[in-house]
Design an enzyme around this catalytic site. Sequence first.
Site, short mmCIF file in Angstrom:
data_model
loop_
_atom_site.label_atom_id
_atom_site.label_comp_id
_atom_site.label_asym_id
_atom_site.label_seq_id
_atom_site.Cartn_x
_atom_site.Cartn_y
_atom_site.Cartn_z
CG ASP A 344 -0.30 -0.01 2.53
OD1 ASP A 344 -0.16 1.08 3.11
OD2 ASP A 344 0.09 -1.09 3.00
CD GLU A 454 -3.24 4.33 10.55
OE1 GLU A 454 -2.21 4.55 11.23
OE2 GLU A 454 -3.24 4.31 9.31
#
Length: 568
Positions: A344, A454
Amino acid sequence: MEVILPMKKLISLSLLALLSAAIFLLFILPFLPPTKEQREKALVDVEYQRYYVLTVDHEPYLYISGIDRNFNPNQVALSPDSLELETQKLHGCWVSRYLLLPYCRGQVMTSNPDTAIVSILKAMNNNIKATLDKNTEKLLADSAQLAKKMDELGYYLERHNVNDDGYNIVGSYAADVFDAINDVKQALFLLRTIDYKKRIEIELCRKYFLTIDGKRIPCEMVDMEVKNHRQLIIAENDTMPKGAYVLYNNIVNDEYIENVIRSKSQERLTWNYSGTTENGLYEGHGVLRDIKGNFYDGMWDDGKREGFGFAIDSTGHVRVGEWKDDKFRGERMTHNTERIYGIDIARYQHEQGRRHFKIEWSKLRITHLGTISKKRINGIVDYPVSFCYIKATEGTTVTNKYYKEDYQQARSHGIHCGSYHFFSLSSGAREQAEHFLKTAHINKTDFPPVIDIEPTDAQIRAYGGIDLLFKNVRTWLDIVEKRCGKRPILYVNQMFVNKYLVNATDIKKNYQVWIARYGEYRPDVRLLFWQLCPDGRVSGIVPQVDINVFNGDREQFEEFICSQAPYQ
């Protein structure tokens, strides 16, 4: 001068000596209190198990592991060998077989733990229909529990192969669960078709065991003292340990024996262990199971799970891997060319300070799996990039300026693509979804979109709590799914899963997850992708790269690719 006694007098003296010895042995020695050391050598622990058998016209029909005061059963089975029985640890003494003679032959005086069972058993048999109805309810619950276990075991076996540690152990246990499911079905059939016109009774069965010289010796009851609530049992083949001391079973020792039986706690052990021990603790390899359906097969050290082992709890949670100090550390994956790897990327793969880099898409090969944790690698790390997730947006204002070019380049080089959004706690979920949908390309063959969550604990508290966060995450997920026709994936770390995702059962159940865990162990949760490291190396990209692995084999990866068509 030598004196010679007449023969008659000699015989008389001999008989007198024998009579005196007999009197001492029979009437004096038994009533001399034993020493403290002798009493301690007379102590013995007894393992006791009870179960019930349902009889129809005095013939065994079904077996029941245990029933409480409300007639609720623990387990119902077709055979007593299929029952997981609760073990009760009783205390007793080696005693003489007869009142005066010091003759034992493996006989133990211990307590009778079944004094309250008699009345319960009578009440059960007086209302047998209601009792068996509760057995039927329990079997239905067992069936659901076993089905859940089978689903989790099936998922594990589907996502692993024979080269993975523990695969064969899990497969063997899954076969046992499959057999148990069939047994439950047969037991349900028997309970539903029972003929109440016949004589139906529930009878009590008992098992006793002693551990002598490391061996488990079965015993049987030889006498029961109803008034004193105690019983005499005898070991198979009259077995006794070396150095055991036998107490006379008389009034001198009766109070001591009674105190031993009554004063010490009678520990109930809800588990059964088979394996090696050392100094009374589990050591080496052993199998532990309990009446609730928890199971462990693996290594032990000083009574704690240590090393490799397989465990499954009553909810079906499967844990296969390494244990340390009785805690599960995780499954250590072996990395090789058969696994499916991807990356990613974001603007960080193009910029480092003032330096800018261009990705050479034709040269992409994964060459290193990072240095944050040790990894078990078979061969050389030289893996193709099979998929690539590209950051598209963050919040409502941030857009990755490299997104469009990276997306086009990845697709033109035959790499399966997906786009992700970094969820911000400083803007609305609906606005973030709109910003992502305006920016991201979501082709009908692309991988599902991803929401990257996150936040720290402090950020969640400042935001208003985890419930509010999940409420807004649901809003983003619903909007994106309806607009692009693909159910999004949740990107979170292992801590978030353990601490927060357990409280959002709908999200955990309905959405696939991509876990960031940079340790050496595979995440302990069902997942689609595992982000192994943030510091991997990929030829064709200068800065470090996040490396990910697909949770499955190549055939399952191809199935996942084929499943990415829009909803009908």
